[in-house]
Motif scaffolding. Structure first.
Motif, PDB file in Angstrom:
ATOM      1  N   ASN A 123       0.856  -1.180   0.000  1.00 38.75           N
ATOM      2  CA  ASN A 123       0.000   0.000   0.000  1.00 38.75           C
ATOM      3  C   ASN A 123       0.896   1.235   0.000  1.00 38.75           C
ATOM      4  N   ARG A 124       0.783   2.064  -1.021  1.00 37.84           N
ATOM      5  CA  ARG A 124       1.674   3.222  -1.155  1.00 37.84           C
ATOM      6  C   ARG A 124       1.596   4.185   0.027  1.00 37.84           C
ATOM      7  N   HIS A 125       0.507   4.145   0.762  1.00 38.40           N
ATOM      8  CA  HIS A 125       0.372   5.037   1.909  1.00 38.40           C
ATOM      9  C   HIS A 125       1.196   4.569   3.110  1.00 38.40           C
ATOM     10  N   SER A 126       1.667   3.321   3.072  1.00 34.71           N
ATOM     11  CA  SER A 126       2.416   2.772   4.195  1.00 34.71           C
ATOM     12  C   SER A 126       3.865   3.250   4.161  1.00 34.71           C
ATOM     13  N   PRO A 127       4.431   3.633   5.299  1.00 30.94           N
ATOM     14  CA  PRO A 127       5.844   4.026   5.329  1.00 30.94           C
ATOM     15  C   PRO A 127       6.780   2.867   5.013  1.00 30.94           C
TER      16      PRO A 127
END
Length: 340
Positions: free
Chosen positions: A92-96
């Motif tokens: 998920n691109r939102h995950s660091p």
């Protein structure tokens, strides 16, 4: 004694699934390229919503997402998809901790081309397709590596920084050989405001490390030495030298040659920190570390996944008095700490 009765009949399923395993790579890569995982995280959790979000055909999205569900990257309930724990963290691109960029290197055309010729590489005992001598530059390959593989370093870079006593904040000089993206040295610099890093690699690759150092706010404490680790002036008087994922590219004499240069670059009492896949002496365990030898067969002239006793011997021959092995939690790799 009675002969044990087999609990199940032999099945060709393993053979079938292994011969088709490339399909899993292609499906995961397609999911990453279409940003399926981020779309689901954002609430597009049905076939129709995903098709609209990604611009892909509804039939294609349905079949791909069902396949990703079969392989446990997704879950499906009443026609709605959700992310597995691993996908939520790593895809998920939102995950660091996003690692989707790895596909641009690991699933690129070059390694696939090399493995298509694996039979010939087995006959030869080394790569039959690639430029197998990694003492020479291969800018396109290693720039791609530097731009895509940094997310994989988070855990190991922190572990190495601890071994380098970064949190103590003492003044120290660190040489990062084959620095690539530079994140191992940069992590030390972020944790220790008195650490000065020298990154060594080919000039086009170091351009990526420069960008990362600037983004991390440590550019004023990172210097760069372009060129071959076997020929360039590396400097001297270092407290630590980092050698991350480099030795597996070479045969034993070449590894010892490099480690002798490292020994000369360290100050008295300095330490070399090596990050590697280190299999057991049986050559088959643990699986990820042991299997890395096959990658080196396909991609290099003479590289290998060396055991700890092999590293101990190589490093002793280069002048190091002691090498200890350290396991990284939740990682298939090991860190070796060698004392001058």
């Amino acid at each position: 004694m009675a002969t044990p009765i087999p609990t199940s009949r032999p099945s060709p399923e393993r053979v079938f699934n292994t011969l088709n395993a490339f399909q899993q790579t292609a499906a995961l890569k397609a999911g990453i390229e279409l940003d399926i995982f981020t779309a689901i995280a954002d609430g597009a959790n049905t076939t129709a919503l995903l098709a609209e979000k990604t611009g892909a055909a509804e039939r294609g999205v349905r079949i791909l997402c069902d396949y990703l569900t079969i392989h446990e990257f997704l879950a499906k309930n009443n026609g709605r998809y959700s992310l597995s724990q691993e996908s939520a963290i790593f895809l998920n691109r939102h995950s660091p901790a996003y690692m989707g960029t790895l596909a641009d290197f690991l699933a690129s055309a070059e390694p696939k081309r090399n493995f298509d010729a694996l039979t010939e590489s087995v006959r030869k005992g080394g790569t039959s397709v690639a430029q197998g001598d990694n003492t020479k530059p291969n800018d396109e390959l290693w720039v791609t590596f530097a731009r895509t593989m940094a997310p994989l370093t988070t855990v190991s870079a922190g572990f190495i920084a601890d071994l380098a006593l970064a949190k103590e904040g003492k003044t120290c000089k660190v040489l990062d050989i084959a620095a690539g993206h530079g994140m191992f040295g940069i992590t030390i610099a972020k944790l220790n405001p008195n650490a000065h890093i020298t990154a060594a690699d080919w000039a086009p690759v170091l351009a990526v490390a420069k960008e990362n150092a600037a983004a991390a706010g440590v550019a004023d404490r990172v210097a760069f030495r372009p060129g071959s680790a076997f020929e360039a002036d590396l400097g001297e008087g270092y407290d630590f030298v980092l050698l991350t994922n480099i030795f597996h590219h070479f045969d034993v004499p070449t590894c010892e040659k490099l480690m002798r240069r490292v020994h000369a670059a360290l100050k008295p009492g300095g330490k070399a920190i090596t990050l590697e896949f280190v299999p057991n002496e049986d050559g088959v365990t643990p699986p990820t570390a042991a299997a890395f030898s096959l990658i080196m067969l396909a991609l290099t002239d003479a590289g290998d996944a060396y055991t700890f006793p092999q590293y101990e011997n190589m490093f002793a021959n280069a002048g190091f008095v002691k090498t200890t092995q350290h396991s990284i939690p939740d990682s298939p790799q090991q860190v070796l700490l060698s004392e001058k």
